[in-house]
Motif scaffolding. Structure first.
Motif, mmCIF file in Angstrom:
data_model
loop_
_atom_site.group_PDB
_atom_site.id
_atom_site.type_symbol
_atom_site.label_atom_id
_atom_site.label_comp_id
_atom_site.label_asym_id
_atom_site.label_seq_id
_atom_site.Cartn_x
_atom_site.Cartn_y
_atom_site.Cartn_z
ATOM 1 N N ASP A 1 50.105 74.731 60.602
ATOM 2 C CA ASP A 1 51.323 75.063 59.945
ATOM 3 C C ASP A 1 51.027 75.892 58.581
ATOM 4 O OD1 ASP A 1 53.863 75.434 58.777
ATOM 5 O OD2 ASP A 1 54.473 73.181 58.983
ATOM 6 N N PRO A 2 51.556 77.259 58.568
ATOM 7 C CA PRO A 2 51.008 77.999 57.222
ATOM 8 C C PRO A 2 52.048 77.751 55.995
ATOM 9 C CG PRO A 2 52.296 79.397 59.028
ATOM 10 C CD PRO A 2 52.185 77.936 59.471
ATOM 11 N N ASN A 3 52.962 76.817 56.370
ATOM 12 C CA ASN A 3 54.052 76.241 55.372
ATOM 13 C C ASN A 3 52.846 75.436 54.333
ATOM 14 O OD1 ASN A 3 56.105 75.805 53.629
ATOM 15 N ND2 ASN A 3 57.319 74.508 54.639
ATOM 16 N N PHE A 4 51.620 74.896 54.846
ATOM 17 C CA PHE A 4 50.898 74.061 54.072
ATOM 18 C C PHE A 4 49.562 74.586 54.027
ATOM 19 C CE2 PHE A 4 54.583 71.327 55.703
ATOM 20 C CZ PHE A 4 54.766 70.883 54.583
ATOM 21 N N PHE A 5 48.610 73.900 53.183
ATOM 22 C CA PHE A 5 47.423 74.461 52.930
ATOM 23 C C PHE A 5 46.406 73.645 53.843
ATOM 24 C CE2 PHE A 5 50.141 75.190 49.238
ATOM 25 C CZ PHE A 5 49.432 76.349 48.477
ATOM 26 N N GLY A 6 46.338 72.840 54.637
ATOM 27 C CA GLY A 6 45.345 72.059 55.345
ATOM 28 C C GLY A 6 45.633 71.961 56.938
ATOM 29 N N GLY A 7 45.405 70.880 57.559
ATOM 30 C CA GLY A 7 45.967 70.945 58.767
ATOM 31 C C GLY A 7 44.549 70.944 59.759
ATOM 32 N N VAL A 8 44.551 71.032 60.993
ATOM 33 C CA VAL A 8 43.717 71.126 61.826
ATOM 34 C C VAL A 8 43.739 72.682 62.580
ATOM 35 C CG1 VAL A 8 42.523 69.975 63.931
ATOM 36 C CG2 VAL A 8 43.601 68.607 62.249
ATOM 37 N N VAL A 9 42.263 73.268 62.642
ATOM 38 C CA VAL A 9 42.232 74.473 63.229
ATOM 39 C C VAL A 9 41.428 73.918 64.682
ATOM 40 C CG1 VAL A 9 41.400 76.607 63.045
ATOM 41 C CG2 VAL A 9 42.111 75.837 61.079
ATOM 42 N N GLN A 10 42.060 74.720 65.723
ATOM 43 C CA GLN A 10 41.494 74.218 67.065
ATOM 44 C C GLN A 10 41.027 75.840 67.579
ATOM 45 O OE1 GLN A 10 44.551 72.186 68.900
ATOM 46 N NE2 GLN A 10 43.046 70.525 68.879
ATOM 47 N N TYR A 11 39.825 76.021 68.275
ATOM 48 C CA TYR A 11 39.584 77.053 68.932
ATOM 49 C C TYR A 11 38.877 76.744 70.181
ATOM 50 C CZ TYR A 11 34.655 76.673 67.621
ATOM 51 O OH TYR A 11 33.006 76.265 67.366
ATOM 52 N N THR A 12 38.593 77.756 71.115
ATOM 53 C CA THR A 12 37.946 77.628 72.462
ATOM 54 C C THR A 12 37.048 78.565 72.590
ATOM 55 O OG1 THR A 12 39.345 78.993 73.844
ATOM 56 C CG2 THR A 12 40.297 76.874 73.402
ATOM 57 N N GLU A 13 36.044 78.194 73.358
ATOM 58 C CA GLU A 13 34.788 79.232 73.869
ATOM 59 C C GLU A 13 35.312 79.418 75.207
ATOM 60 O OE1 GLU A 13 31.402 76.998 73.218
ATOM 61 O OE2 GLU A 13 31.341 77.610 70.985
ATOM 62 N N LYS A 14 35.886 80.661 75.286
ATOM 63 C CA LYS A 14 36.636 81.264 76.691
ATOM 64 C C LYS A 14 37.438 79.901 77.385
ATOM 65 C CE LYS A 14 33.856 84.892 77.587
ATOM 66 N NZ LYS A 14 32.499 85.151 78.044
ATOM 67 N N SER A 15 37.204 79.387 78.445
ATOM 68 C CA SER A 15 38.073 78.301 79.016
ATOM 69 C C SER A 15 37.763 76.871 78.716
ATOM 70 C CB SER A 15 38.376 78.684 80.486
ATOM 71 O OG SER A 15 37.034 78.526 81.216
ATOM 72 N N SER A 16 36.864 76.782 77.773
ATOM 73 C CA SER A 16 36.271 75.249 77.527
ATOM 74 C C SER A 16 37.343 74.702 76.735
ATOM 75 C CB SER A 16 35.234 75.315 76.784
ATOM 76 O OG SER A 16 34.036 75.902 77.386
ATOM 77 N N ASP A 17 37.177 73.448 76.564
ATOM 78 C CA ASP A 17 38.002 72.535 75.790
ATOM 79 C C ASP A 17 38.319 72.948 74.455
ATOM 80 O OD1 ASP A 17 38.417 70.946 78.080
ATOM 81 O OD2 ASP A 17 37.119 69.164 77.552
ATOM 82 N N TRP A 18 39.589 72.538 73.703
ATOM 83 C CA TRP A 18 39.787 72.838 72.308
ATOM 84 C C TRP A 18 38.601 72.142 71.431
ATOM 85 C CZ3 TRP A 18 42.704 76.541 71.062
ATOM 86 C CH2 TRP A 18 43.874 76.944 71.860
#
Length: 389
Positions: free
Chosen positions: A271-288
């Motif tokens: 949420d860009p209304n706040f400064f923190g949070g959790v970022v998630q990414y994948t490598e191709k179709s692998s799990d987050w």
């Protein structure tokens, strides 16, 4: 650092948002809070008393030689006049979003600041928090490859349930696109650069709003005079196409704030209304793969709204970070990141979106802006005066 090597700050506008700025400011290395002002002298006096500073008239604040930076927290319709007056008085300016109501006024402020050799900054600075910096590092490192597409959603049922007087949110100059759009657009521009074309639809789901928040407006109805749902397709200079929806007509939804889809994987931005949070990414179709920003500078939860139910988690709220980055830029002769140019470009995109909603077709965005310089962990920590977060 001695007080004399810090830049003096005066705050104009002592409403709802001013408290978090005033509370956070002493924790930043290069800032010295001097005074505040408001058209309502009693409101300025109350905030000055709480934070141990002087309450002045706006004119007196602008005339003070020990104030180098004016933080403009007035309502949007006053942003242009107050920021212009501050620049004319030779002050650097950092304003709340949107930078102005009209796009031409924003461009005029950017030109005025440049001509005078002054720094002009504007909220949001949230993309400089731990969450935003983590997302930027993943994009810059090519973890998801070239960004092709994405989605961006801000959806709720408006401000009438929590804000003491939400009237202006539903009048021209308000609406979710001008009020919340800046957060999402700043996050996207930080990751992807300039928007070049916009298509859109705009509408209002409800003709009136019943205020249920505590305060003088409780039980009163507000006539809606601006679009409360805007759906857009944003085309970026990089080639990315982003579905962009801002709505105050939705009771509940399940969308992530921002998802980006690249040639090598996908990315979820908090949420860009706040400064923190959790970022998630994948490598191709692998799990987050999840990366929490809690242990990064300006990522640790430190704040909660008094209006939130107990089950809502605290959030990272380091508003004033952009002011500190601007002050550091003044002291070291470097570019600042939450710039007036970025905010001006975002405002042109928002107006193009509203125009596309009325006229249909595709609207070209004229301005361009470079992505702000990435902020490293070292850069971020250098702005903070407190021992820890």
């Amino acid at each position: 650092m001695s007080d004399m090597s810090k830049l003096g700050v005066g705050v104009i506008g002592c409403g709802n948002i001013s408290t978090i700025y005033l509370r956070n400011m002493p924790n930043f290395r290069d800032l010295r809070l001097v005074a505040c002002a408001d058209l309502r002298p009693e409101v300025a006096r109350d905030q000055a008393g709480l934070f141990g500073i002087e309450a002045l008239t706006i004119e007196a604040l602008l005339a003070r030689p020990d104030i180098q930076i004016v933080v403009n927290l007035t309502t949007p319709n006053a942003h242009f006049a107050v920021s212009h007056a501050a620049l004319t008085a030779g002050k650097h300016v950092f304003g709340e979003k949107p930078i102005t109501v009209e796009a031409a006024d924003a461009a005029a402020l950017v030109a005025e600041a440049a001509q005078r050799g002054l720094k002009l900054g504007c909220a949001p600075d949230t993309f400089l928090g731990g969450g935003g910096r983590t997302a930027r590092e993943l994009v810059d490192a090519g973890r998801i490859g070239k960004v092709l597409y994405g989605t961006c959603f801000l959806m709720s049922h408006g401000m009438e349930h929590w804000h003491p007087d939400p009237t202006f949110f539903f009048k021209p100059g308000g609406g979710p696109i001008l009020d919340m759009g800046p957060y999402y657009l700043a996050a996207l521009i930080n990751l992807l650069g300039s928007v070049t074309h916009v298509q859109g639809r705009a509408s209002s789901g409800f003709a009136t709003r019943l205020v249920s928040s505590k305060g003088p407006m409780n039980g009163k109805s507000i006539t809606v005079e601006t679009p409360t749902t805007v759906m857009a397709l944003l085309h970026f200079e990089t080639g990315a196409d982003i579905v962009f929806t801002m709505s105050w007509d939705v009771w509940k939804h399940g969308h992530a704030p921002i998802e980006l889809y690249g040639t090598e994987g996908s990315l979820r931005v908090p949420d860009p209304n706040f400064f923190g949070g959790v970022v998630q990414y994948t490598e191709k179709s692998s799990d987050w793969i999840s990366l929490a920003a809690d242990d990064r500078a300006f990522g640790k939860p430190n704040w909660r709204s008094p209006n939130w139910p107990d089950h809502m988690p605290s959030q990272a709220n380091y508003r004033c970070l952009g002011v500190a980055d601007l002050a550091s830029a003044v002291l070291h002769g470097t570019p600042h990141r939450a710039s007036g140019a970025l905010a001006s470009h975002a405002l042109e995109v928002m107006h193009a979106t509203l125009k596309a909603g009325v006229e249909g077709g595709e609207i070209a965005v004229q301005s361009r802006v470079d992505r702000p310089a990435a902020m490293s962990e070292t850069d971020a920590l250098a702005l903070w005066a407190a021992e820890t977060f």
